[in-house]
Structures are given as C-alpha cells and as structure tokens.
Write a protein that holds these residues in place. Structure first.
Motif, PDB file in Angstrom:
ATOM      1  N   LEU A   1      16.838 -14.813  -9.194  1.00 48.41           N
ATOM      2  CA  LEU A   1      16.912 -16.250  -8.929  1.00 48.41           C
ATOM      3  C   LEU A   1      15.699 -16.968  -9.508  1.00 48.41           C
ATOM      4  O   LEU A   1      15.840 -17.986 -10.191  1.00 48.41           O
ATOM      5  N   ALA A   2      14.519 -16.443  -9.255  1.00 47.73           N
ATOM      6  CA  ALA A   2      13.299 -17.073  -9.765  1.00 47.73           C
ATOM      7  C   ALA A   2      13.279 -17.080 -11.289  1.00 47.73           C
ATOM      8  O   ALA A   2      12.887 -18.066 -11.912  1.00 47.73           O
ATOM      9  N   SER A   3      13.732 -15.991 -11.870  1.00 45.74           N
ATOM     10  CA  SER A   3      13.756 -15.908 -13.322  1.00 45.74           C
ATOM     11  C   SER A   3      14.733 -16.919 -13.919  1.00 45.74           C
ATOM     12  O   SER A   3      14.396 -17.619 -14.881  1.00 45.74           O
ATOM     13  N   ALA A   4      15.914 -17.013 -13.360  1.00 44.06           N
ATOM     14  CA  ALA A   4      16.917 -17.957 -13.877  1.00 44.06           C
ATOM     15  C   ALA A   4      16.419 -19.401 -13.772  1.00 44.06           C
ATOM     16  O   ALA A   4      16.547 -20.180 -14.728  1.00 44.06           O
ATOM     17  N   LEU A   5      15.849 -19.743 -12.634  1.00 43.95           N
ATOM     18  CA  LEU A   5      15.345 -21.109 -12.480  1.00 43.95           C
ATOM     19  C   LEU A   5      14.124 -21.351 -13.354  1.00 43.95           C
ATOM     20  O   LEU A   5      13.924 -22.464 -13.854  1.00 43.95           O
ATOM     21  N   GLY A   6      13.315 -20.330 -13.558  1.00 44.76           N
ATOM     22  CA  GLY A   6      12.165 -20.460 -14.449  1.00 44.76           C
ATOM     23  C   GLY A   6      12.591 -20.704 -15.891  1.00 44.76           C
ATOM     24  O   GLY A   6      12.017 -21.552 -16.581  1.00 44.76           O
TER      25      GLY A   6
ATOM     26  N   LEU B   1       4.821 -20.855 -17.515  1.00 43.27           N
ATOM     27  CA  LEU B   1       6.082 -20.787 -16.783  1.00 43.27           C
ATOM     28  C   LEU B   1       6.997 -19.717 -17.378  1.00 43.27           C
ATOM     29  O   LEU B   1       7.618 -18.933 -16.650  1.00 43.27           O
ATOM     30  N   LEU B   2       7.050 -19.665 -18.682  1.00 45.93           N
ATOM     31  CA  LEU B   2       7.869 -18.661 -19.362  1.00 45.93           C
ATOM     32  C   LEU B   2       7.376 -17.249 -19.049  1.00 45.93           C
ATOM     33  O   LEU B   2       8.182 -16.347 -18.821  1.00 45.93           O
ATOM     34  N   TRP B   3       6.074 -17.055 -19.015  1.00 46.63           N
ATOM     35  CA  TRP B   3       5.517 -15.734 -18.689  1.00 46.63           C
ATOM     36  C   TRP B   3       5.946 -15.300 -17.290  1.00 46.63           C
ATOM     37  O   TRP B   3       6.336 -14.153 -17.081  1.00 46.63           O
ATOM     38  N   PHE B   4       5.872 -16.211 -16.330  1.00 47.66           N
ATOM     39  CA  PHE B   4       6.265 -15.873 -14.961  1.00 47.66           C
ATOM     40  C   PHE B   4       7.762 -15.591 -14.869  1.00 47.66           C
ATOM     41  O   PHE B   4       8.187 -14.693 -14.145  1.00 47.66           O
ATOM     42  N   ALA B   5       8.569 -16.348 -15.601  1.00 46.90           N
ATOM     43  CA  ALA B   5      10.015 -16.127 -15.585  1.00 46.90           C
ATOM     44  C   ALA B   5      10.371 -14.766 -16.182  1.00 46.90           C
ATOM     45  O   ALA B   5      11.197 -14.024 -15.644  1.00 46.90           O
ATOM     46  N   VAL B   6       9.746 -14.427 -17.294  1.00 53.10           N
ATOM     47  CA  VAL B   6      10.009 -13.132 -17.926  1.00 53.10           C
ATOM     48  C   VAL B   6       9.536 -11.990 -17.035  1.00 53.10           C
ATOM     49  O   VAL B   6      10.221 -10.970 -16.884  1.00 53.10           O
ATOM     50  N   SER B   7       8.382 -12.148 -16.418  1.00 50.73           N
ATOM     51  CA  SER B   7       7.876 -11.080 -15.551  1.00 50.73           C
ATOM     52  C   SER B   7       8.798 -10.871 -14.353  1.00 50.73           C
ATOM     53  O   SER B   7       9.006  -9.743 -13.912  1.00 50.73           O
TER      54      SER B   7
ATOM     55  N   ALA C   1      15.462 -22.004 -16.832  1.00 53.15           N
ATOM     56  CA  ALA C   1      16.069 -23.333 -16.887  1.00 53.15           C
ATOM     57  C   ALA C   1      14.994 -24.419 -16.945  1.00 53.15           C
ATOM     58  O   ALA C   1      15.114 -25.374 -17.723  1.00 53.15           O
ATOM     59  N   ALA C   2      13.948 -24.263 -16.153  1.00 47.89           N
ATOM     60  CA  ALA C   2      12.864 -25.251 -16.164  1.00 47.89           C
ATOM     61  C   ALA C   2      12.124 -25.230 -17.497  1.00 47.89           C
ATOM     62  O   ALA C   2      11.734 -26.278 -18.013  1.00 47.89           O
ATOM     63  N   TYR C   3      11.958 -24.047 -18.065  1.00 41.53           N
ATOM     64  CA  TYR C   3      11.298 -23.949 -19.368  1.00 41.53           C
ATOM     65  C   TYR C   3      12.129 -24.655 -20.430  1.00 41.53           C
ATOM     66  O   TYR C   3      11.599 -25.390 -21.263  1.00 41.53           O
TER      67      TYR C   3
ATOM     68  N   ARG D   1      14.262 -27.090 -20.018  1.00 36.86           N
ATOM     69  CA  ARG D   1      14.207 -28.535 -19.802  1.00 36.86           C
ATOM     70  C   ARG D   1      12.829 -29.106 -20.093  1.00 36.86           C
ATOM     71  O   ARG D   1      12.685 -30.312 -20.293  1.00 36.86           O
ATOM     72  N   GLY D   2      11.826 -28.249 -20.043  1.00 41.83           N
ATOM     73  CA  GLY D   2      10.458 -28.709 -20.283  1.00 41.83           C
ATOM     74  C   GLY D   2       9.808 -29.331 -19.070  1.00 41.83           C
ATOM     75  O   GLY D   2       8.823 -30.045 -19.183  1.00 41.83           O
ATOM     76  N   VAL D   3      10.373 -29.051 -17.882  1.00 36.02           N
ATOM     77  CA  VAL D   3       9.864 -29.637 -16.647  1.00 36.02           C
ATOM     78  C   VAL D   3       9.233 -28.541 -15.800  1.00 36.02           C
ATOM     79  O   VAL D   3       9.888 -27.557 -15.454  1.00 36.02           O
ATOM     80  N   VAL D   4       7.957 -28.703 -15.490  1.00 35.77           N
ATOM     81  CA  VAL D   4       7.275 -27.759 -14.608  1.00 35.77           C
ATOM     82  C   VAL D   4       7.114 -28.456 -13.275  1.00 35.77           C
ATOM     83  O   VAL D   4       6.234 -29.288 -13.095  1.00 35.77           O
ATOM     84  N   GLY D   5       8.011 -28.132 -12.330  1.00 40.37           N
ATOM     85  CA  GLY D   5       8.016 -28.813 -11.042  1.00 40.37           C
ATOM     86  C   GLY D   5       7.562 -27.929  -9.899  1.00 40.37           C
ATOM     87  O   GLY D   5       7.367 -26.719 -10.050  1.00 40.37           O
ATOM     88  N   GLY D   6       7.406 -28.537  -8.743  1.00 45.10           N
ATOM     89  CA  GLY D   6       6.915 -27.839  -7.565  1.00 45.10           C
ATOM     90  C   GLY D   6       7.839 -26.745  -7.067  1.00 45.10           C
ATOM     91  O   GLY D   6       7.393 -25.649  -6.734  1.00 45.10           O
ATOM     92  N   LEU D   7       9.141 -27.026  -7.001  1.00 47.03           N
ATOM     93  CA  LEU D   7      10.084 -26.032  -6.495  1.00 47.03           C
ATOM     94  C   LEU D   7      10.119 -24.799  -7.389  1.00 47.03           C
ATOM     95  O   LEU D   7      10.128 -23.661  -6.908  1.00 47.03           O
ATOM     96  N   THR D   8      10.106 -24.999  -8.674  1.00 46.68           N
ATOM     97  CA  THR D   8      10.131 -23.885  -9.619  1.00 46.68           C
ATOM     98  C   THR D   8       8.891 -23.023  -9.479  1.00 46.68           C
ATOM     99  O   THR D   8       8.965 -21.797  -9.477  1.00 46.68           O
ATOM    100  N   ILE D   9       7.756 -23.655  -9.319  1.00 48.72           N
ATOM    101  CA  ILE D   9       6.508 -22.904  -9.179  1.00 48.72           C
ATOM    102  C   ILE D   9       6.529 -22.068  -7.903  1.00 48.72           C
ATOM    103  O   ILE D   9       6.126 -20.902  -7.899  1.00 48.72           O
ATOM    104  N   HIS D  10       7.031 -22.645  -6.829  1.00 47.96           N
ATOM    105  CA  HIS D  10       7.101 -21.900  -5.569  1.00 47.96           C
ATOM    106  C   HIS D  10       8.094 -20.746  -5.663  1.00 47.96           C
ATOM    107  O   HIS D  10       7.851 -19.670  -5.119  1.00 47.96           O
ATOM    108  N   LEU D  11       9.208 -20.978  -6.343  1.00 47.65           N
ATOM    109  CA  LEU D  11      10.188 -19.896  -6.492  1.00 47.65           C
ATOM    110  C   LEU D  11       9.669 -18.775  -7.384  1.00 47.65           C
ATOM    111  O   LEU D  11      10.043 -17.618  -7.204  1.00 47.65           O
ATOM    112  N   LEU D  12       8.812 -19.092  -8.332  1.00 50.63           N
ATOM    113  CA  LEU D  12       8.240 -18.048  -9.175  1.00 50.63           C
ATOM    114  C   LEU D  12       7.177 -17.237  -8.434  1.00 50.63           C
ATOM    115  O   LEU D  12       6.836 -16.126  -8.847  1.00 50.63           O
ATOM    116  N   ALA D  13       6.669 -17.752  -7.333  1.00 50.60           N
ATOM    117  CA  ALA D  13       5.743 -16.987  -6.488  1.00 50.60           C
ATOM    118  C   ALA D  13       6.510 -16.082  -5.521  1.00 50.60           C
ATOM    119  O   ALA D  13       5.936 -15.131  -4.988  1.00 50.60           O
TER     120      ALA D  13
END
Length: 117
Positions: A18-23, A95-101, A25-27, A29-41
């Motif tokens: 889930l975190a990877s997919a949303l990461g 953001l891309l690094w966190f999504a890939v990881s 998608a955010a990458y 779109r080019g939007v680094v938002g709060g929800l995405t950052i929390h989901l990547l944690a």
C-alpha cells in the motif's frame, strides 16, 4: 505468539504494498504530501514490530525451520531503513527511494513467509 507473527507478516506485506503504491502515485503526480509521508513510514514501523516479535519468539526457543527466514527478515528491515541514510535531498526523488524500498521489503517479506514458521 507464533500465530501473531504469521498474521503480522501479512500485515507487513500489505502495508508495504500500500505504501509503495501510494508513494509511486505521489511521485508520478509530483506531490509530496503529509498522508503519503506518513504511509511511507508505516512499513518501517511494521517491520520493527515484526522483528521485535520474532526476537521474542527466539528468546522463547521457537526457531524457524529454515535459517533463510532470519536473513529475509533482517534484509527487509535494512532495506526500509536504508533511504534514511542514502536517499537524495530532493523531496521528490527521496519519495521514490522510500516507495521502492517499501516494494522491495514487501517482496522480501513474501519470500520470508515462504521459508516457514
């Protein structure tokens, strides 16, 4: 407690996916938002909890039938923590690094479940 470790393994895999997919998608779109950052944690938190539960099982003399199980767990934890040290400073690329990881950790978690409990 072994059953809790098994259930948490699937929660970890799902959370990582889930975190990877949303990461991703955010990458895109080019939007680094709060929800995405929390989901990547979330994968980091789940994997630390999974490792702690695994260590409790080891202290109770429960062992995995295959020693590769421990390797997959340790590498998955290292993978989700590595962007903190190696990701570039640019927020979008970070953001891309966190999504890939998170995606790699999901694959390692899936493979770890195949080595047995």
């Amino acid at each position: 407690m072994v059953r809790a470790h098994e259930i948490l393994a699937y929660v970890v895999i799902g959370g990582c996916l889930l975190a990877s997919a949303l990461g991703f998608a955010a990458y895109r779109r080019g939007v680094v938002g709060g929800l995405t950052i929390h989901l990547l944690a979330l994968p980091q938190t789940l994997l630390v909890a999974q490792a702690a539960l695994g260590l409790l099982l080891l202290s109770g003399n429960y062992r995995a039938p295959d020693k590769l199980h421990y390797a997959y767990g340790a590498v998955a934890l290292g993978v989700v923590l590595s962007p903190w040290f190696y990701a570039p400073a640019d927020p979008r690329r970070r953001l891309l690094w966190f999504a890939v990881s998170a995606l790699v950790a999901a694959a390692l978690g899936l493979r770890g479940t195949m080595t047995g409990y």
